[in-house]
Design an enzyme around this catalytic site. Structure first.
Site, PDB file in Angstrom:
ATOM      1  N   LYS A   1      -6.756  17.030   1.126  1.00 35.22           N
ATOM      2  CA  LYS A   1      -5.797  16.027   2.115  1.00 35.22           C
ATOM      3  C   LYS A   1      -5.027  16.708   3.088  1.00 35.22           C
ATOM      4  O   LYS A   1      -5.058  16.574   4.439  1.00 35.22           O
ATOM      5  CB  LYS A   1      -5.017  15.231   1.372  1.00 35.22           C
ATOM      6  CG  LYS A   1      -4.873  13.856   1.664  1.00 35.22           C
ATOM      7  CD  LYS A   1      -4.087  12.999   0.598  1.00 35.22           C
ATOM      8  CE  LYS A   1      -4.786  12.047   0.142  1.00 35.22           C
ATOM      9  NZ  LYS A   1      -4.217  10.992  -0.668  1.00 35.22           N
TER      10      LYS A   1
ATOM     11  N   LEU B   1       5.306  -2.359   3.914  1.00 36.87           N
ATOM     12  CA  LEU B   1       4.067  -2.446   4.838  1.00 36.87           C
ATOM     13  C   LEU B   1       2.877  -2.993   4.054  1.00 36.87           C
ATOM     14  O   LEU B   1       2.533  -2.937   2.771  1.00 36.87           O
ATOM     15  CB  LEU B   1       3.903  -0.958   5.262  1.00 36.87           C
ATOM     16  CG  LEU B   1       3.220   0.053   4.334  1.00 36.87           C
ATOM     17  CD1 LEU B   1       1.850  -0.021   4.173  1.00 36.87           C
ATOM     18  CD2 LEU B   1       3.615   1.525   5.071  1.00 36.87           C
TER      19      LEU B   1
ATOM     20  N   GLU C   1      -1.308  -2.678   4.317  1.00 31.21           N
ATOM     21  CA  GLU C   1      -2.528  -1.880   4.832  1.00 31.21           C
ATOM     22  C   GLU C   1      -3.275  -2.905   5.774  1.00 31.21           C
ATOM     23  O   GLU C   1      -3.533  -4.045   5.623  1.00 31.21           O
ATOM     24  CB  GLU C   1      -3.462  -1.596   3.586  1.00 31.21           C
ATOM     25  CG  GLU C   1      -2.803  -0.820   2.499  1.00 31.21           C
ATOM     26  CD  GLU C   1      -3.755  -0.380   1.547  1.00 31.21           C
ATOM     27  OE1 GLU C   1      -4.925  -0.459   1.642  1.00 31.21           O
ATOM     28  OE2 GLU C   1      -3.243   0.230   0.489  1.00 31.21           O
TER      29      GLU C   1
ATOM     30  N   ALA D   1      -7.078 -19.684   0.907  1.00 30.32           N
ATOM     31  CA  ALA D   1      -7.877 -19.906  -0.294  1.00 30.32           C
ATOM     32  C   ALA D   1      -9.055 -18.809  -0.120  1.00 30.32           C
ATOM     33  O   ALA D   1      -9.617 -18.488   0.647  1.00 30.32           O
ATOM     34  CB  ALA D   1      -8.390 -21.146  -0.627  1.00 30.32           C
TER      35      ALA D   1
ATOM     36  N   CYS E   1      -1.703  -3.058  -4.400  1.00 34.37           N
ATOM     37  CA  CYS E   1      -0.306  -3.606  -4.886  1.00 34.37           C
ATOM     38  C   CYS E   1      -0.243  -4.863  -5.850  1.00 34.37           C
ATOM     39  O   CYS E   1       0.232  -4.729  -6.915  1.00 34.37           O
ATOM     40  CB  CYS E   1       0.683  -3.781  -3.664  1.00 34.37           C
ATOM     41  SG  CYS E   1       0.926  -2.186  -2.870  1.00 34.37           S
TER      42      CYS E   1
ATOM     43  N   LYS F   1      -9.482  -5.951   1.883  1.00 30.59           N
ATOM     44  CA  LYS F   1      -9.155  -6.864   3.085  1.00 30.59           C
ATOM     45  C   LYS F   1      -9.598  -6.144   4.307  1.00 30.59           C
ATOM     46  O   LYS F   1      -9.759  -4.938   4.382  1.00 30.59           O
ATOM     47  CB  LYS F   1      -7.607  -7.221   2.984  1.00 30.59           C
ATOM     48  CG  LYS F   1      -6.727  -6.011   3.387  1.00 30.59           C
ATOM     49  CD  LYS F   1      -5.372  -6.764   3.334  1.00 30.59           C
ATOM     50  CE  LYS F   1      -4.112  -5.569   3.771  1.00 30.59           C
ATOM     51  NZ  LYS F   1      -2.949  -6.159   3.929  1.00 30.59           N
TER      52      LYS F   1
END
Ligand SMILES: NC(=O)c1ccc[n+]([C@@H]2O[C@H](COP(=O)([O-])OP(=O)(O)OC[C@H]3O[C@@H](n4cnc5c(N)ncnc54)[C@H](O)[C@@H]3O)[C@@H](O)[C@H]2O)c1
Length: 439
Positions: free
Chosen positions: A35, A152, A154, A254, A262, A323
């Protein structure tokens, strides 16, 4: 200010880059050498809108650096933030604090008196107290320990960090409050409210916020079930209640149940805290159960839409990330949905604009397509799982023309049911009354 950030994941990297953008000198530290090597070469470990440009701009100005060397990273820092993961412990759902406490032990060996240690990771009430004890056990002296939970989202992480609804700082001493006030000063200029509380209160505030949002989502999902039974439209119900200022329109969409890094783990951790304290949290307990059941039920919903039997059916899945605007697959509703489809004998072809690489790590036995059109090719049904903007603009007539079956299962209520019907598709949405019943 000189700031060190231990843990360069979603929260550590976004917070570090934003602090550097405020003008602070920030060093982001991580144990994962690949990373850090990637970041030093300008490669982002996550997909988040605007992040690459922000990181590059601040790295070029010399305000943002990356290292795997803890001692070097915290050298001269007035504040050391802890942003390592706190996943749910297998079996009981308690927040696993191994990464936090390991980081604190390593830090204790190199930290200088007068430094403020700030927990940004989401941690159960009392973790700050334990950090104080560990630092003392390891011989680190005159260290202030504060809690500064991160809120925050994402997909909108930079905006949320720079224009937060509020900043919560839990600190029991003036030194910590002073350092954090100075770090966040650029945001007060933007009028962001800062709330100073005790450390334990700040720790609990984060869990209470996430649990409340999870309640809102599960509430509207249950109302959607009722809408399907009594021929009402949950979209209109949500609008009708959301326009009430006391309720508000957000988190009333919905869908297939909440996921992400989270809500699932934080609701479980809150229940563990409550159990330990001997205080029941019946509402959050029900929300966890309702959400688990909902996610598990989505495959059956698709089966019902294609007539009950999925064996040999080709199901096209649009969207995999939990999402839009992120490639995060943690606890994504697509995972139980796709497992359920495969278990029932379906063949699955899926497309996500950015999450393909992350999805391959957690999903097997499916085919990945390079665009939405290819997903529709010969599909018996199309299922919208993540509401990416690019899916909203798809021409349903063209998609229908490529499909073998003519079924659209819209788990995010992205499309107008009438438009879908006009395109020749049997539409099945969430909570949209009788329209939900396929032709
Ligand atoms: N992701 C979100 O949207 C979000 C939002 C608010 C709060 N949080 C909370 O923030 C915390 C971090 O979450 P995340 O999503 O950024 O996690 P993440 O898994 O993306 O990143 C954690 C990073 O910490 C590193 N790490 C672990 N131990 C270390 C050590 N001893 N030294 C240096 N690096 C170490 C890991 O290698 C990893 O890169 C969690 O407590 C989470 O609940 C997350």
């Amino acid at each position: 200010m000189r700031i060190a950030m231990i843990g360069t994941g979603y929260v550590g990297l976004v917070s570090g880059a934003c602090f550097a953008d405020f003008g602070h000198q920030v060093c982001c530290i991580d144990k994962d050498a690949s990373k850090i090597d990637g970041l030093n070469a300008g490669k982002m470990p996550i997909w988040e809108p605007g992040l690459e440009a922000l990181v590059k701009a601040n790295a070029e100005r010399g305000r943002l650096t990356f290292t795997t060397d803890l001692a070097q990273g915290v050298e001269g820092a007035e504040a050391v933030f802890i942003a390592v993961g706190t996943p749910a412990r297998r079996g009981d759902g308690h927040a696993d604090l191994t990464y936090v406490f390991n980081a604190i032990r390593e830090l204790a060996a190199v930290i200088k008196p007068g430094t403020v240690v700030v927990t940004k990771s989401t941690v159960p009430v009392g973790t700050g107290d334990r950090i104080v004890e560990i630092l003392a056990e390891e011989g680190a002296e005159e260290i202030s320990v504060a809690s500064n939970p991160e809120f925050l989202r994402e997909g909108a992480a930079i905006r949320d960090f720079k224009i937060p609804d509020r900043i919560v700082v839990g600190a029991d001493d003036e030194r910590a409050r002073e350092v954090l006030r100075e770090i966040y000063r650029p945001l007060f200029l933007n009028q962001a409210p800062i709330l100073f509380t005790g450390r334990r209160t700040a720790e609990l505030t984060k869990y209470a916020a996430n649990a409340f949002l999870a309640v809102k989502i599960s509430f509207i999902n249950e109302i959607a079930n009722l809408c399907e039974a009594v021929d009402a439209d949950v979209q209109d119900v949500a609008r009708g209640i959301g326009l009430d200022n006391r309720i508000g329109p957000k988190f009333l969409h919905a869908g297939p149940g909440y996921g992400g890094s989270c809500f699932p783990k934080d609701t479980l951790a809150l229940l563990q805290t409550a159990a330990k304290a001997g205080v029941e949290q019946k509402i959050v307990g029900m929300v966890v159960a309702v959400n688990d059941e909902r996610k598990a039920a989505m495959a059956e919903r698709v089966a019902a839409a294609v007539g009950g039997d999925l064996k040999g059916k080709r199901i096209g899945v649009l969207g995999l990330a939990f999402k839009p605007n992120t490639d995060d697959m943690r606890e994504a509703p697509s995972i139980p949905l796709i497992s359920g489809l495969l278990e029932r004998g379906a063949e699955v072809i899926a497309f996500d604009p950015v999450a393909h690489e992350q999805a391959e790590k957690v999903l097997s036995g499916i085919t990945y397509a390079s665009d939405a059109q290819s997903v529709a090719e010969d599909a018996d049904a199309l299922v919208v799982v993540t509401e990416w903007d690019e899916f909203r603009a798809l021409d349903l007539g063209t998609l229908a023309g490529k499909m073998r079956g003519k079924v659209l299962v819209d788990l995010r209520n992205v499309y107008d049911p009438e438009d879908a019907r006009r395109a020749g598709l049997a539409y099945s949405g969430i909570g949209r009354g009788r329209l939900n019943t396929p032709d």
